[in-house]
Design a protein around this motif. Structure first.
Motif, PDB file in Angstrom:
ATOM      1  N   SER A 166       0.853  -1.185   0.000  1.00  0.00           N
ATOM      2  CA  SER A 166       0.000   0.000   0.000  1.00  0.00           C
ATOM      3  C   SER A 166       0.887   1.233   0.000  1.00  0.00           C
ATOM      4  O   SER A 166       1.830   1.324   0.799  1.00  0.00           O
ATOM      5  CB  SER A 166      -0.911   0.009   1.238  1.00  0.00           C
ATOM      6  N   ILE A 168       0.667   5.533  -0.009  1.00  0.00           N
ATOM      7  CA  ILE A 168      -0.052   6.810   0.028  1.00  0.00           C
ATOM      8  C   ILE A 168       0.964   7.889  -0.341  1.00  0.00           C
ATOM      9  O   ILE A 168       1.963   8.078   0.369  1.00  0.00           O
ATOM     10  CB  ILE A 168      -0.660   7.094   1.415  1.00  0.00           C
ATOM     11  N   GLU A 201      -1.596  -1.276  -4.089  1.00  0.00           N
ATOM     12  CA  GLU A 201      -2.609  -0.226  -4.018  1.00  0.00           C
ATOM     13  C   GLU A 201      -1.943   1.145  -3.904  1.00  0.00           C
ATOM     14  O   GLU A 201      -0.983   1.309  -3.140  1.00  0.00           O
ATOM     15  CB  GLU A 201      -3.523  -0.431  -2.805  1.00  0.00           C
ATOM     16  N   GLN A 203      -2.809   5.322  -3.329  1.00  0.00           N
ATOM     17  CA  GLN A 203      -3.752   6.391  -3.015  1.00  0.00           C
ATOM     18  C   GLN A 203      -3.007   7.714  -3.027  1.00  0.00           C
ATOM     19  O   GLN A 203      -1.860   7.796  -2.576  1.00  0.00           O
ATOM     20  CB  GLN A 203      -4.396   6.172  -1.647  1.00  0.00           C
ATOM     21  N   ARG A 259      -5.516   6.549   5.080  1.00  0.00           N
ATOM     22  CA  ARG A 259      -6.163   5.796   4.005  1.00  0.00           C
ATOM     23  C   ARG A 259      -7.597   6.295   3.794  1.00  0.00           C
ATOM     24  O   ARG A 259      -8.109   6.280   2.673  1.00  0.00           O
ATOM     25  CB  ARG A 259      -6.159   4.298   4.316  1.00  0.00           C
ATOM     26  N   ALA A 262      -7.166  10.059   2.162  1.00  0.00           N
ATOM     27  CA  ALA A 262      -6.679  10.136   0.784  1.00  0.00           C
ATOM     28  C   ALA A 262      -7.803   9.811  -0.191  1.00  0.00           C
ATOM     29  O   ALA A 262      -8.872   9.319   0.199  1.00  0.00           O
ATOM     30  CB  ALA A 262      -5.514   9.163   0.594  1.00  0.00           C
ATOM     31  N   THR A 264      -9.831   7.732  -3.022  1.00  0.00           N
ATOM     32  CA  THR A 264     -10.021   6.297  -3.200  1.00  0.00           C
ATOM     33  C   THR A 264      -9.042   5.763  -4.240  1.00  0.00           C
ATOM     34  O   THR A 264      -8.413   6.531  -4.987  1.00  0.00           O
ATOM     35  CB  THR A 264     -11.448   5.987  -3.669  1.00  0.00           C
ATOM     36  N   LEU A 265      -8.928   4.448  -4.319  1.00  0.00           N
ATOM     37  CA  LEU A 265      -8.015   3.844  -5.299  1.00  0.00           C
ATOM     38  C   LEU A 265      -8.381   4.282  -6.707  1.00  0.00           C
ATOM     39  O   LEU A 265      -7.507   4.678  -7.498  1.00  0.00           O
ATOM     40  CB  LEU A 265      -8.074   2.314  -5.192  1.00  0.00           C
ATOM     41  N   SER A 268      -7.746   8.020  -7.265  1.00  0.00           N
ATOM     42  CA  SER A 268      -6.308   8.296  -7.292  1.00  0.00           C
ATOM     43  C   SER A 268      -5.730   8.017  -8.675  1.00  0.00           C
ATOM     44  O   SER A 268      -4.955   8.818  -9.226  1.00  0.00           O
ATOM     45  CB  SER A 268      -5.587   7.451  -6.242  1.00  0.00           C
TER      46      SER A 268
END
Length: 279
Positions: A166, A168, A201, A203, A259, A262, A264-265, A268
């Motif tokens: 993940s 960010i 993932e 973000q 999470r 930020a 969303t996937l 982003s």
């Protein structure tokens, strides 16, 4: 920042008993299997000079070399075990090596960054821009060692499909255009390509955000195969490895909040695509 987010490169010459010992282990199992270096190299998908350097203890073995050598030589887990005790890696700062060893086997890796694109995600052009602008200046050999170390670490994103990654990232990291517009376009393309993998993932934290749980700075969190969590925070010439469950829990709480703060996937990735079109 600690040689560009991941402790890359204090320029130390590579030489250690653990590396030499690992090389001897590989050589012994290779000879036991009846392979010359020339026969063994294509089986592990590395060049003969690379195999020779690893066996001589002059080069840190990439994770994929360890895995393939273990399998090809039917080494009873000895090669993989020896790799866990390696203590030095060229192109990585001394304060980062402990984290790098855990990172190579992590079940989960979380990264928040607000200063520059994390090393695992950098393109070669972006990374070399950072290296060539580092102060005090690096020579060509140091720059090459840093890039080789970074490129080898980046293989983790491709060879560990069961690790959950993940990231960010602050939007302004792409707006800065480090290295120029073309470098940034290629960087965004690279991130979008990585985002196609099920275990990665991304973000984006937007520029305008009235509440932000990450104002104390970047952080990394990882979960080991033994289900233990550790954290790592890096400064300009140092890195802090954190094993305190209390502090790690606090950082997990902050990361979880980020999470939710930020984009969303999906949003982003859409934002990154729009930013690329505007370059």
């Amino acid at each position: 920042m600690g040689h560009m987010t991941d402790g890359a490169g204090d320029g130390e010459p590579e030489s250690s008993d653990s590396l030499k010992g690992f090389g001897e282990v590989v050589k012994a199992f290779r000879k036991r299997a009846g392979y010359t270096q020339e026969e063994f190299a294509p089986l592990v998908r590395y060049s003969v000079p690379t195999v020779a350097s690893i066996e001589q203890g002059r080069r840190f073995p990439p994770p994929e070399f360890v895995a393939r050598a273990e399998e090809v030589l039917d080494a009873f887990g000895v090669i993989r075990g020896a790799a866990r005790h390696l203590s030095r890696q060229p192109g990585l700062a001394s304060w980062f090596r402990q984290w790098a060893r855990l990172e190579a086997e992590a079940r989960t890796l979380y990264t928040y960054e607000c200063r520059l694109i994390p090393g695992l995600l950098q393109t070669e052009a972006y990374a070399r821009t950072l290296f060539t602008n580092q102060l005090p200046p690096l020579d060509d050999a140091q720059i090459e060692a840093q890039w080789v170390a970074r490129a080898e670490r980046q293989q983790l994103l491709r060879v560990r499909p069961n690790t959950a990654y993940s990231f960010i990232l602050e939007q302004h990291l792409f707006l800065r255009r480090t290295g120029g517009a073309q470098v940034t376009r290629n960087l965004i393309d690279h991130v979008l390509d990585l985002a196609k993998q099920r275990n990665i993932e991304f973000q984006i934290m937007p520029v305008v955000r009235e509440t932000h749980a990450g104002l104390d700075g970047p952080m990394q969190l990882l979960e080991t195969p033994e289900i233990r969590w550790f954290a790592y925070c890096e400064g300009q010439e140092s890195g802090q490895f954190i094993s305190s469950t209390k502090v790690v829990s606090m950082l997990q709480m902050r990361y979880a909040r980020m999470r939710s703060q930020a984009l969303t996937l999906e949003d982003s990735l859409s934002l990154l695509q729009r930013m690329r079109e505007e370059l």
